[in-house]
Design an enzyme around this catalytic site. Structure first.
Site, PDB file in Angstrom:
ATOM      1  N   ARG A   1       0.544   8.894   5.540  1.00  0.00           N
ATOM      2  CA  ARG A   1      -0.273   8.059   6.427  1.00  0.00           C
ATOM      3  C   ARG A   1      -1.747   8.436   6.336  1.00  0.00           C
ATOM      4  O   ARG A   1      -2.623   7.565   6.432  1.00  0.00           O
ATOM      5  CB  ARG A   1       0.223   8.166   7.875  1.00  0.00           C
TER       6      ARG A   1
ATOM      7  N   SER B   1       0.825  -1.205   0.000  1.00  0.00           N
ATOM      8  CA  SER B   1       0.000   0.000   0.000  1.00  0.00           C
ATOM      9  C   SER B   1       0.861   1.257   0.000  1.00  0.00           C
ATOM     10  O   SER B   1       0.620   2.196  -0.774  1.00  0.00           O
ATOM     11  CB  SER B   1      -0.916   0.011   1.232  1.00  0.00           C
TER      12      SER B   1
ATOM     13  N   HIS C   1      -2.951   6.751   3.305  1.00  0.00           N
ATOM     14  CA  HIS C   1      -3.043   5.318   3.569  1.00  0.00           C
ATOM     15  C   HIS C   1      -4.329   4.987   4.325  1.00  0.00           C
ATOM     16  O   HIS C   1      -4.974   3.958   4.084  1.00  0.00           O
ATOM     17  CB  HIS C   1      -1.821   4.869   4.384  1.00  0.00           C
TER      18      HIS C   1
END
Length: 336
Positions: A164, A141, A167
């Site tokens: 992040r 990912s 993500h």
């Protein structure tokens, strides 16, 4: 003043192309709350522009706003469409008519381009085996995200935070919508190194902050939104619980990190506490979500003198805010 919006397109022999503009007109009407929004076409599609104007007049409008649904100031926008409006003005001199700018250069269009590009990139690289180990899924990912973010002008410390958040959300729009005050990430890391408190606006943000890193860094997280005294005082004063919760937590807020992912009123109260009571958090992670107050509260944060991490627009939320805080904690832990 009863107003109509005419969304002006070139028109196409293909019916589905013209229907796309009609659907866009319906979305503009819903988003803007206008009396009426219609699509009209220079050629091929129906209605043509003069017919569209007449339809608006027949509905009793007093003002028509012409919106060229074109990207650039070409010949149609600079000559042909103004001529169409002048013709309409001569026919209906008692109706006010205004021409807007075309779509042109706008950060929102860049964000849409990012979405399309990201979809193409991730779509080509989405093959994951059912037996893919958990750590492999995360690694893949992040590889996809890193590939898509090549060329973005993100700072060395800001990049892991944006990464992040993406993500967590799978939304690459945050690559362009996130905003950081100068030195914000550094300020957050320094505060965490000192073992500062983290105060959140809602329990969901607190729940999303990783316990493993909280324990490793010796960080305590507090949320007062559900405290009985906060609920009682908010009811008595006729204000939101988030407002009172910020007031209750102000001693921990001073020198700490505040994470706001739900309530714009919490963000407004925090700014007030800073201005009027001298409460100075080391960092504000302010990304409330919603159609009412969220975008404006984030603009107010960005206009303040506080260290902040935020994003533009109505998007946001508890998971995104927690993800940004988690990125800070991971950075702090790796710097030990």
């Amino acid at each position: 003043m009863k107003t109509a919006i005419l969304l002006l397109g070139h028109g196409s022999p293909r019916k589905e192309a013209n229907e796309s503009l009609e659907r866009t007109a319906a979305m503009v009407k819903l988003a803007g709350g206008y009396d009426q929004v219609r699509a009209a076409f220079m050629e091929f599609g129906k209605p043509d522009i003069q017919t569209g104007v007449k339809q608006c007049i027949d509905e009793g409008v007093e003002r028509i706003i012409f919106m060229p649904y074109f990207l650039y100031m070409g010949a149609h926008v600079s000559k042909d469409l103004p001529a169409e409006m002048e013709e309409a003005k001569n026919k209906y001199p008692n109706v006010k008519m205004i021409m807007t700018d075309p779509l042109g250069e706008d950060p929102k269009l860049a964000e849409i381009a990012v979405k399309r590009i990201s979809k193409a990139v991730t779509g080509q690289q989405s093959s994951v085996s059912r037996n893919f180990p958990p750590e492999g899924i995360e690694k893949e990912s992040f590889r996809i995200i890193d590939e898509a973010l090549r060329g973005y002008n993100l700072g060395e410390l800001e990049y892991p935070v944006v990464r992040r958040v993406i993500h967590t959300t799978t939304d690459f729009e945050y690559a362009t919508s996130m905003r950081f005050s100068k030195g914000a990430v550094e300020a957050g890391i320094e505060a965490l190194k000192k073992g500062c408190s983290i105060v959140t606006d809602v329990d969901m943000v607190m729940s999303g902050i990783l316990k493993s890193y909280r324990n490793r860094l010796g960080i305590e997280v507090f949320c007062h939104i559900s405290d009985e005294d906060v609920i009682k005082e908010a009811k008595e004063k006729g204000v939101t619980r988030a407002t009172i919760a910020m007031q209750k937590g102000k001693e921990r807020i001073n020198g700490g990190i505040v994470a706001i992912g739900n309530a714009p009123t919490a963000l407004y109260e925090l700014i007030r506490l800073s201005k009027e009571e001298g409460i100075r958090p080391a960092l504000v992670v302010g990304m409330p979500v919603g159609f009412v107050g969220a975008a404006d509260s984030k603009e107010a944060l960005a206009a303040s003198d506080l260290n902040y991490m935020t994003n533009k627009g109505t998007k946001g939320g508890s998971t995104i805010t927690a993800a940004a805080v988690n990125a800070l904690m991971i950075l702090t832990d790796s710097a030990k």
